[in-house]
Design a protein around this motif. Structure first.
Motif, PDB file in Angstrom:
ATOM      1  N   ARG A 152       0.725  -1.184  -0.012  1.00  0.00           N
ATOM      2  CA  ARG A 152       0.087   0.083   0.247  1.00  0.00           C
ATOM      3  C   ARG A 152       0.812   1.070   0.022  1.00  0.00           C
ATOM      4  N   HIS A 153       2.009   1.184   0.351  1.00  0.00           N
ATOM      5  CA  HIS A 153       2.980   2.289   0.365  1.00  0.00           C
ATOM      6  C   HIS A 153       3.725   2.263  -0.707  1.00  0.00           C
ATOM      7  N   GLY A 154       3.575   1.346  -1.747  1.00  0.00           N
ATOM      8  CA  GLY A 154       4.261   1.471  -3.095  1.00  0.00           C
ATOM      9  C   GLY A 154       5.441   0.641  -3.281  1.00  0.00           C
ATOM     10  N   GLY A 155       5.379  -0.260  -2.453  1.00  0.00           N
ATOM     11  CA  GLY A 155       6.779  -1.282  -2.579  1.00  0.00           C
ATOM     12  C   GLY A 155       6.322  -2.133  -3.731  1.00  0.00           C
ATOM     13  N   SER A 156       7.334  -2.392  -4.344  1.00  0.00           N
ATOM     14  CA  SER A 156       7.333  -3.225  -5.559  1.00  0.00           C
ATOM     15  C   SER A 156       7.499  -4.657  -5.320  1.00  0.00           C
ATOM     16  N   SER A 157       7.455  -5.605  -6.053  1.00  0.00           N
ATOM     17  CA  SER A 157       7.558  -7.059  -5.645  1.00  0.00           C
ATOM     18  C   SER A 157       9.021  -7.349  -5.286  1.00  0.00           C
ATOM     19  N   ALA A 158      10.002  -6.694  -6.020  1.00  0.00           N
ATOM     20  CA  ALA A 158      11.495  -6.929  -5.843  1.00  0.00           C
ATOM     21  C   ALA A 158      11.828  -6.244  -4.450  1.00  0.00           C
ATOM     22  N   ALA A 159      11.164  -5.170  -4.093  1.00  0.00           N
ATOM     23  CA  ALA A 159      11.508  -4.512  -2.846  1.00  0.00           C
ATOM     24  C   ALA A 159      10.857  -5.170  -1.806  1.00  0.00           C
ATOM     25  N   ILE A 160       9.565  -5.823  -1.880  1.00  0.00           N
ATOM     26  CA  ILE A 160       9.289  -6.541  -0.691  1.00  0.00           C
ATOM     27  C   ILE A 160      10.094  -7.685  -0.539  1.00  0.00           C
ATOM     28  N   GLY A 161      10.682  -8.577  -1.663  1.00  0.00           N
ATOM     29  CA  GLY A 161      11.700  -9.545  -1.278  1.00  0.00           C
ATOM     30  C   GLY A 161      12.849  -9.207  -0.720  1.00  0.00           C
ATOM     31  N   VAL A 162      13.345  -7.961  -0.973  1.00  0.00           N
ATOM     32  CA  VAL A 162      14.723  -7.227  -0.467  1.00  0.00           C
ATOM     33  C   VAL A 162      14.269  -6.915   1.043  1.00  0.00           C
ATOM     34  N   MET A 163      13.150  -6.456   1.476  1.00  0.00           N
ATOM     35  CA  MET A 163      12.808  -6.327   2.483  1.00  0.00           C
ATOM     36  C   MET A 163      12.832  -7.207   3.534  1.00  0.00           C
ATOM     37  N   PHE A 164      12.206  -8.661   3.225  1.00  0.00           N
ATOM     38  CA  PHE A 164      12.286  -9.781   3.950  1.00  0.00           C
ATOM     39  C   PHE A 164      13.801 -10.338   3.935  1.00  0.00           C
ATOM     40  N   GLY A 165      14.488 -10.122   3.012  1.00  0.00           N
ATOM     41  CA  GLY A 165      15.803 -10.639   2.928  1.00  0.00           C
ATOM     42  C   GLY A 165      16.831  -9.636   4.033  1.00  0.00           C
ATOM     43  N   VAL A 166      16.507  -8.544   4.072  1.00  0.00           N
ATOM     44  CA  VAL A 166      17.176  -7.747   5.036  1.00  0.00           C
ATOM     45  C   VAL A 166      16.849  -8.292   6.214  1.00  0.00           C
ATOM     46  N   ALA A 167      15.600  -8.638   6.552  1.00  0.00           N
ATOM     47  CA  ALA A 167      15.069  -9.255   8.064  1.00  0.00           C
ATOM     48  C   ALA A 167      15.997 -10.607   8.268  1.00  0.00           C
ATOM     49  N   ALA A 168      16.186 -11.175   7.325  1.00  0.00           N
ATOM     50  CA  ALA A 168      16.825 -12.604   7.240  1.00  0.00           C
ATOM     51  C   ALA A 168      18.392 -12.480   7.661  1.00  0.00           C
ATOM     52  N   VAL A 169      18.891 -10.998   7.347  1.00  0.00           N
ATOM     53  CA  VAL A 169      20.389 -11.092   7.658  1.00  0.00           C
ATOM     54  C   VAL A 169      20.536 -11.267   9.458  1.00  0.00           C
ATOM     55  N   GLY A 170      19.493 -10.622  10.009  1.00  0.00           N
ATOM     56  CA  GLY A 170      19.433 -10.612  11.468  1.00  0.00           C
ATOM     57  C   GLY A 170      19.432 -11.872  11.963  1.00  0.00           C
ATOM     58  N   GLY A 171      18.718 -12.937  11.299  1.00  0.00           N
ATOM     59  CA  GLY A 171      18.539 -14.110  11.809  1.00  0.00           C
ATOM     60  C   GLY A 171      19.886 -15.190  11.366  1.00  0.00           C
ATOM     61  N   VAL A 172      20.544 -14.528  10.233  1.00  0.00           N
ATOM     62  CA  VAL A 172      21.471 -15.489  10.058  1.00  0.00           C
ATOM     63  C   VAL A 172      22.858 -14.919  11.170  1.00  0.00           C
ATOM     64  N   VAL A 173      22.854 -13.860  11.404  1.00  0.00           N
ATOM     65  CA  VAL A 173      23.968 -13.381  12.367  1.00  0.00           C
ATOM     66  C   VAL A 173      23.476 -13.875  14.025  1.00  0.00           C
ATOM     67  N   GLY A 174      22.305 -14.066  14.206  1.00  0.00           N
ATOM     68  CA  GLY A 174      21.700 -14.663  15.420  1.00  0.00           C
ATOM     69  C   GLY A 174      22.212 -16.142  15.422  1.00  0.00           C
ATOM     70  N   SER A 175      22.049 -16.914  14.344  1.00  0.00           N
ATOM     71  CA  SER A 175      22.371 -18.180  14.338  1.00  0.00           C
ATOM     72  C   SER A 175      23.861 -18.570  14.553  1.00  0.00           C
ATOM     73  N   LEU A 176      24.559 -17.594  14.033  1.00  0.00           N
ATOM     74  CA  LEU A 176      26.177 -17.780  14.227  1.00  0.00           C
ATOM     75  C   LEU A 176      26.476 -17.630  15.654  1.00  0.00           C
ATOM     76  N   VAL A 177      26.013 -16.723  16.151  1.00  0.00           N
ATOM     77  CA  VAL A 177      26.377 -16.404  17.726  1.00  0.00           C
ATOM     78  C   VAL A 177      25.651 -17.382  18.638  1.00  0.00           C
ATOM     79  N   ALA A 178      24.548 -18.012  18.228  1.00  0.00           N
ATOM     80  CA  ALA A 178      23.889 -18.765  19.186  1.00  0.00           C
ATOM     81  C   ALA A 178      24.697 -19.977  20.072  1.00  0.00           C
ATOM     82  N   PRO A 179      25.432 -20.393  19.400  1.00  0.00           N
ATOM     83  CA  PRO A 179      26.325 -21.296  20.222  1.00  0.00           C
ATOM     84  C   PRO A 179      27.159 -20.725  21.392  1.00  0.00           C
ATOM     85  N   ALA A 180      27.838 -19.682  21.123  1.00  0.00           N
ATOM     86  CA  ALA A 180      28.429 -18.864  22.126  1.00  0.00           C
ATOM     87  C   ALA A 180      27.254 -18.375  23.259  1.00  0.00           C
TER      88      ALA A 180
END
Length: 426
Positions: A258-286
């Protein structure tokens, strides 16, 4: 001795399992975004998109228990192979119908339901197999690598889904079908068994019948889980947060549109969110080695409760992705700590049933979240929906804080397999 155990990166079978699942997860994340975009393109209705997600995820509620019992009966590796074959054919049918110009909403609903059912069985079998593929001392590390795999697949797969959908509506589904073939090839090359040797069954049940015997086996797993206070409580907390995040996923997608985000922008948006998950996964054992389990549980719930309201003040898709990234950073630590403890204390012979019982509650909330999210968006709009979800998450945070089971949580180092008799003797 632990110091004589080869590094995890030299464990051939674990690497094959990890790599095959990584490619499969990449395809699944791409098609997840594409499914939502496809239904919105076909019908223009957020409620239809929410209902489609509900149907695709409904097997998480319906089939966790029987799938867990069957995984404990069947050869886990063979079950996973068949799941990959059938999932590839199912998602391939959607691509074929799109290419032929004859795809209808009913086809999408059926394909999503079938693929979701097979995914339930595959996920339980794969989770139950991990302790038999890696050394016990490497269980938490292996689970953290699996978390990184899942988050990395989301980081790459979700923006890829938006990009591929822009190239052609059938493209992300063709890619997903191919990813299942890659996973199948990796499974066929694995040498280790995915379960310990099981005692021979003393003949088939009599009048009770196979279905009745399956019910008895399911009941054993449910009772075992219920008699573990910490696992019981965290299972319900996971269900509550899963409901929230599934509703939030659709809310953010609609808001960005509704705020004008394209299909590619929405995909990148969720991809940016997933970066936090990757970092969290790497530090989880410590963090798992340094934090008490009760600190992880209580801290994760309060972090999410404080972050959800921020979605009311950010509108840019990339800023929304940044807030999501903070939320996703917390999740892997929670998942690694709780999953490692659950797998360590559950006897192998009933691991599938216990995972199925926990999954029915935890993942069964996901389709409800999709349905609730669609209904709330249709009736109240995005902002009010975010307020309601923020209130729900705050309630979960309070529950985690005051729960006696969480406050008295055992340590992961205390985890040893608990037979049903031990659990009953509370």
């Amino acid at each position: 001795m632990t110091d004589k155990v080869p590094p995890l990166l030299r464990n051939r079978d674990f690497l094959l399992l990890w790599q095959g699942s990584a490619v499969s997860s990449l395809g699944s994340n791409a098609s997840t975004v594409a499914y939502a975009l496809l239904v919105l393109a076909l019908t223009g209705s957020p409620a239809d998109a929410g209902f489609t997600g509900f149907v695709a995820l409904l097997p998480q509620l319906l089939f966790q228990l029987p799938a867990g019992a069957l995984v404990d009966r069947w050869n886990r590796k063979r079950a996973m192979i068949w799941c990959d074959v059938l999932r590839g054919l199912t998602v391939g049918s959607v691509a074929a119908a799109l290419l032929a110009g004859h795809l209808y909403l009913a086809h999408v609903l059926v394909a999503g339901f079938v693929e979701g059912t097979l995914t339930v069985c595959f996920r339980i079998a794969a989770s139950a197999a991990v302790p038999n593929v890696v050394h016990p001392s490497q269980l938490a590390l292996a689970l953290s690598r699996n978390e990184a795999r899942a988050r990395g697949a989301a980081m790459l797969g979700q923006p890829l889904g938006g990009v591929l959908f822009g190239l052609g509506r059938a493209v992300p589904f063709l890619f997903d079908a191919f990813s299942y073939l890659v996973s199948l090839g990796a499974l066929l090359m694995i040498r280790k068994d995915f379960q310990v040797e099981r005692p021979a069954q003393p003949g088939r049940p009599g009048r009770l019948g196979q279905l009745g015997q399956l019910g008895v086996e399911i009941g054993e797993g449910v009772r075992w889980l219920w008699r573990q206070p910490f696992l019981r409580t965290t299972t319900f907390l996971i269900a509550g947060s899963n409901l929230l995040f599934q509703a939030l996923f659709l809310t953010v997608l609609v808001s960005a549109r509704r705020h004008g985000g394209s299909s590619a922008a929405i995909g990148v948006m969720f991809g940016v969110a997933a970066v936090g998950g990757v970092v969290g996964s790497l530090v989880a054992p410590a963090l798992e080695r340094r934090l008490l389990m009760k600190v992880v549980v209580i801290g994760a719930n309060w972090a999410w409760a404080l972050l959800v309201p921020l979605l009311l003040v950010v509108r840019n898709p990339y800023l929304i992705g940044a807030v999501y990234a903070l939320m996703c950073f917390v999740g892997p630590v929670w998942n690694v700590v709780i999953s490692a403890y659950q797998l360590a204390v559950t006897p192998d012979r009933m691991r599938g049933r216990v995972l199925g019982a926990a999954g029915m509650v935890a993942f069964g909330a996901v389709p409800l979240g999709s349905l609730i999210g669609g209904l709330l968006l249709s009736r109240y709009g995005a902002d009010t929906t975010v307020w309601l979800l923020a209130g729900w998450m705050a309630l979960l945070a309070v529950v985690s804080t005051v729960s006696p089971a969480v406050r008295a949580a055992p340590g992961l180092t205390e985890a040893t397999p608990l037979e049903p008799q031990s659990a009953t003797a509370r």
